[in-house]
Design a protein around this motif. Structure first.
Motif, short mmCIF file in Angstrom:
data_model
loop_
_atom_site.label_atom_id
_atom_site.label_comp_id
_atom_site.label_asym_id
_atom_site.label_seq_id
_atom_site.Cartn_x
_atom_site.Cartn_y
_atom_site.Cartn_z
N THR A 30 25.90 82.19 69.19
CA THR A 30 25.92 80.74 69.07
C THR A 30 25.38 80.35 67.70
O THR A 30 24.85 81.19 66.96
CB THR A 30 25.05 80.09 70.15
OG1 THR A 30 23.67 80.48 69.94
CG2 THR A 30 25.48 80.53 71.54
N ARG A 69 13.53 83.72 62.06
CA ARG A 69 14.48 83.79 63.18
C ARG A 69 13.77 84.12 64.49
O ARG A 69 14.13 83.63 65.55
CB ARG A 69 15.56 84.83 62.87
CG ARG A 69 16.47 84.44 61.72
CD ARG A 69 17.52 85.50 61.45
NE ARG A 69 18.54 85.53 62.49
CZ ARG A 69 19.56 86.38 62.50
NH1 ARG A 69 19.69 87.29 61.53
NH2 ARG A 69 20.45 86.35 63.46
N ASP A 125 20.61 70.17 68.08
CA ASP A 125 20.88 70.89 69.33
C ASP A 125 22.36 70.96 69.68
O ASP A 125 22.86 72.04 70.04
CB ASP A 125 20.08 70.26 70.48
CG ASP A 125 18.95 71.17 70.94
OD1 ASP A 125 18.88 72.32 70.45
OD2 ASP A 125 18.14 70.76 71.77
N LEU A 158 15.42 70.60 65.74
CA LEU A 158 15.98 70.93 67.05
C LEU A 158 16.46 69.67 67.77
O LEU A 158 17.49 69.70 68.45
CB LEU A 158 14.93 71.66 67.89
CG LEU A 158 14.67 73.12 67.50
CD1 LEU A 158 13.45 73.66 68.23
CD2 LEU A 158 15.89 73.98 67.82
N PHE A 165 21.60 80.87 63.10
CA PHE A 165 20.95 79.98 62.14
C PHE A 165 19.80 80.68 61.41
O PHE A 165 18.99 81.38 62.01
CB PHE A 165 20.42 78.74 62.85
CG PHE A 165 19.58 77.86 61.97
CD1 PHE A 165 20.15 77.17 60.91
CD2 PHE A 165 18.22 77.75 62.18
CE1 PHE A 165 19.38 76.36 60.09
CE2 PHE A 165 17.44 76.95 61.38
CZ PHE A 165 18.02 76.26 60.33
N LEU A 168 23.98 73.47 67.27
CA LEU A 168 23.49 74.83 67.48
C LEU A 168 24.03 75.45 68.77
O LEU A 168 24.09 76.67 68.89
CB LEU A 168 21.96 74.84 67.51
CG LEU A 168 21.26 74.49 66.20
CD1 LEU A 168 19.77 74.31 66.44
CD2 LEU A 168 21.50 75.57 65.16
N ALA A 188 22.76 78.69 67.18
CA ALA A 188 21.32 78.92 67.20
C ALA A 188 20.98 80.38 66.93
O ALA A 188 19.99 80.69 66.25
CB ALA A 188 20.73 78.49 68.54
N ASP A 189 21.80 81.31 67.45
CA ASP A 189 21.56 82.73 67.20
C ASP A 189 21.75 83.08 65.73
O ASP A 189 21.07 83.97 65.20
CB ASP A 189 22.51 83.59 68.04
CG ASP A 189 22.29 83.42 69.53
OD1 ASP A 189 21.12 83.22 69.92
OD2 ASP A 189 23.26 83.46 70.29
N PHE A 218 11.90 80.90 65.46
CA PHE A 218 12.88 79.90 65.87
C PHE A 218 13.38 80.18 67.28
O PHE A 218 13.55 79.27 68.10
CB PHE A 218 14.04 79.88 64.87
CG PHE A 218 15.03 78.78 65.11
CD1 PHE A 218 14.70 77.46 64.89
CD2 PHE A 218 16.31 79.08 65.55
CE1 PHE A 218 15.61 76.44 65.11
CE2 PHE A 218 17.24 78.08 65.77
CZ PHE A 218 16.89 76.75 65.54
N ARG A 219 13.61 81.45 67.57
CA ARG A 219 14.06 81.83 68.93
C ARG A 219 12.98 81.50 69.96
O ARG A 219 13.28 80.97 71.04
CB ARG A 219 14.40 83.31 68.96
CG ARG A 219 14.90 83.81 70.32
CD ARG A 219 15.20 85.29 70.26
NE ARG A 219 15.55 85.81 71.57
CZ ARG A 219 16.78 85.79 72.09
NH1 ARG A 219 17.77 85.25 71.41
NH2 ARG A 219 17.02 86.29 73.29
N ARG A 276 12.99 77.78 70.65
CA ARG A 276 14.13 77.34 71.44
C ARG A 276 13.97 77.74 72.92
O ARG A 276 14.26 76.95 73.82
CB ARG A 276 15.42 77.93 70.89
CG ARG A 276 15.88 77.29 69.59
CD ARG A 276 17.23 77.82 69.18
NE ARG A 276 18.24 77.56 70.18
CZ ARG A 276 18.82 78.50 70.94
NH1 ARG A 276 18.47 79.78 70.81
NH2 ARG A 276 19.75 78.18 71.81
#
Length: 609
Positions: free
Chosen positions: A192, A224, A121, A117, A197, A124, A194-195, A227-228, A231
């Protein structure tokens, strides 16, 4: 190991089986054949031979009664499953492989996600279709290299082509769709990086017997989700950092609504931390420990191992609320609300007292916090008011959009490294009101102020110490007097001095411009050999306009009496101002520092004596 592999080689056809037992056991016979086939292909010396004699069925034995034939078939299946279990879990160390999967997909190694991250960042944050999968994977590999424990399995970064809820629908429908997209496929326009990944992995044979593609999809779903959570937790923690850095900056009118907003954000942070702890420890850690205990002891067949592994994944999905759409949708809304929020802007702070000169580098910490939170070009508008005597480095490194207003005085290094902010310093109102104190004759800021400044503005209603604006490369400043070595090594910016200066003005100055108000002082006596000076004679010149504009700004920021007096009779006093330039710049019609044209070619030029 997938459905296509087995369907092409072992497809039970019950209607072609001889007798009721074989018809009912067609699937069992096919699985037994699959297992022996894999054992033989892997050339395991201990088990690659044909089954033991008592498990081999002769043709005439097919006419055995139902009970004996069923027992023979069951025994053959058990033997094949045990043989393959030995190959997968002993020779190919499937338990160690599952531990690596936990480290990677179930966040069992916390520093890996932190490193990733931190590194990824900016990538992502882009729209998914603008993310470079190659760069994302390179950042993931770097994070893996930095991790305390290096996983042995070759994981890579990928981008999902569907939202997490859609991904769950695919799994619930028992689809075989692969969650990762090729780099050149279009991405969802509202997602995004990040969404989208996700970690991906090509599981080697025969470990893919245990970690099939469908099992890997379940690992990816949990990853996922975790990870969310990570974040959102970071976003809320950043907001909390902003709050701690700015909580004393608000007026009475803004304190209550902002306080309620911060209280809600704190509750969200607590909720996300609690949920993350629940997922990581109460669900993943507990379930995985139970799985390893089962697989390490009292395990006789591969079928039992596969059943335990599938049950583990299903329980984790269920306990993480990923199998209940209503609950998961509510959770997704809460996480989205927690992650949302605009940067704090347009804050007018109530007066805050600087109690003594131990308060150093006031404003630097806030500048850093705002810069970390918001790297965009949009400016904040945060104004802080102070009262008292500030310690060293007041307003150091002050960023764009921040303004510090000090009523009092300050020590050395005011505005050191100024980076776009605004500083205004004026004497105490009570002091000026006595009619005896003259701000323009008193030192209000110390030595080496504006050192290394690159941008921003400084207004001080009083004198500065020695080496004012040394190495200034872009800031604008107005003071009412200065000590020795003014504008030393200056490479850019504008400095206006509304009073007397010390000696050696402009030593080593290579660019920029200074304006000195010297009604009684001989400029030639204070200039260094590196600069020349000329008086301002033309009221209509751009230089005169620039000077008057800066004196107006100084008066507006500090209520300076010296500035007010100069503005009241500016036309008659203009000739007392001298423009100081590096000798090399004197003949240039344009000065890049302020984009102001200097066209006083007929003005007399003086140099140091």
């Amino acid at each position: 190991f997938n459905a296509n592999y087995w369907d092409a080689r072992f497809a039970p056809v019950a209607e072609r089986a001889a007798g009721p037992v074989l018809k009912r056991s067609a699937a069992l016979v096919a699985v037994t054949g699959k297992y022996w086939h894999v054992v033989r292909d892997l050339n395991n010396e201990a088990t690659a031979d044909q089954p033991e004699d008592d498990l081999v069925l002769a043709v005439d034995e097919l006419r055995l009664d139902d009970g004996r034939l069923a027992a023979k078939l069951h025994a053959a299946h058990q033997a094949a499953s045990a043989a393959l279990l030995d190959v997968v879990f002993v020779k190919h160390e499937a338990l160690l492989y599952l531990l690596d999967l936990k480290r990677l997909f179930l966040a069992g190694q916390g520093d890996l996600l932190v490193h990733f991250l931190d590194l990824a960042d900016p990538e992502l944050a882009k729209r998914a279709d603008l993310v470079s999968p190659t760069r994302l994977d390179a950042l993931l590999q770097l994070a893996l290299a930095l991790a305390s424990t290096k996983p042995k399995i070759p994981v890579k970064a990928a981008l999902a082509d569907e939202a997490l809820v859609d991904h769950l629908d695919t799994v619930h429908a028992h689809g075989d769709a692969t969650p990762a997209r090729a780099p050149d496929d279009p991405a969802r326009p509202d997602a995004t990086g990040a969404d989208a990944f996700v970690l991906d992995l090509a599981v080697a044979w025969p470990l893919s017997i245990v970690v099939s593609r469908r099992a890997l999809v379940k690992y990816q779903l949990v990853f996922r989700h975790i990870f969310r959570l990570k974040r959102v937790s970071r976003a809320l923690l950043d907001a909390w950092t902003d709050q701690m850095a700015t909580k004393d900056l608000y007026t009475a009118a803004s304190r209550r609504p902002l306080g309620l907003a911060f209280a809600l954000r704190h509750q969200m942070l607590h909720f996300v931390h609690t949920l993350t702890t629940y997922v990581m420890f109460d669900v993943v850690e507990t379930r995985h420990d139970a799985l390893l205990a089962k697989l390490s002891t009292h395990l006789d067949t591969l079928d039992a191992a596969l059943a335990d592994h599938d049950a583990f994944l299903d329980l984790v999905l269920r306990d993480c609320l990923l199998t209940n759409h209503a609950l998961f949708s509510l959770l997704a809304d809460l996480l989205a609300a927690a992650a949302a929020g605009e940067p704090l802007r347009h804050v007018d702070a109530a007066p805050r007292r600087v109690t003594n000169d131990l308060d150093r580098a006031v404003g630097a910490r806030l500048s850093g916090a705002l810069a970390l939170r918001d790297a965009s070009e949009e400016e904040d508008d945060v104004r802080l008011k102070y009262h008292g005597s500030a310690g060293q480095s007041f307003g150091a490194f002050l960023r764009r959009g921040l303004s510090l207003d000090l009523e009092g005085d300050a020590n050395d290094y005011v505005g050191k490294g100024l980076s776009g902010g605004t500083l205004a310093i004026r004497p105490h109102r009570e002091t000026e009101a006595n009619g005896v104190f003259v701000a323009a004759d008193s030192v209000i800021i110390g030595n080496t102020c504006l050192y290394g400044a690159t941008a921003g503005r400084l207004y001080a209603a009083g004198r500065a110490g020695d080496r004012f604006a040394v190495r200034n490369s872009g800031a604008v400043a107005v003071v009412e007097g200065a000590g020795d070595h003014l504008c030393e090594y200056m490479t850019g910016g504008v400095v206006v001095v509304l009073g007397a200066t010390g000696v050696n003005v402009g030593a080593g100055m290579s660019s920029g411009v200074a304006y000195l108000y010297a009604p009684t002082q001989d400029p030639a006596a204070v200039l260094s050999p590196d600069v020349l000076a000329r008086p301002l004679l033309d009221l209509d010149s751009p230089a005169a306009d620039t000077l008057k504009t800066l004196i107006h700004a100084h008066h507006a920021a500090t209520h300076s009496r010296r500035a007010a007096a100069l503005l009241a009779d500016f036309d008659n006093l203009l000739h007392a101002f001298w423009q100081v330039l590096p000798a090399a710049d004197l003949d240039s019609p344009h000065l890049s520092v302020t984009a102001v044209q200097y066209d006083q070619r007929d003005a007399p030029v003086i140099s140091a004596r």
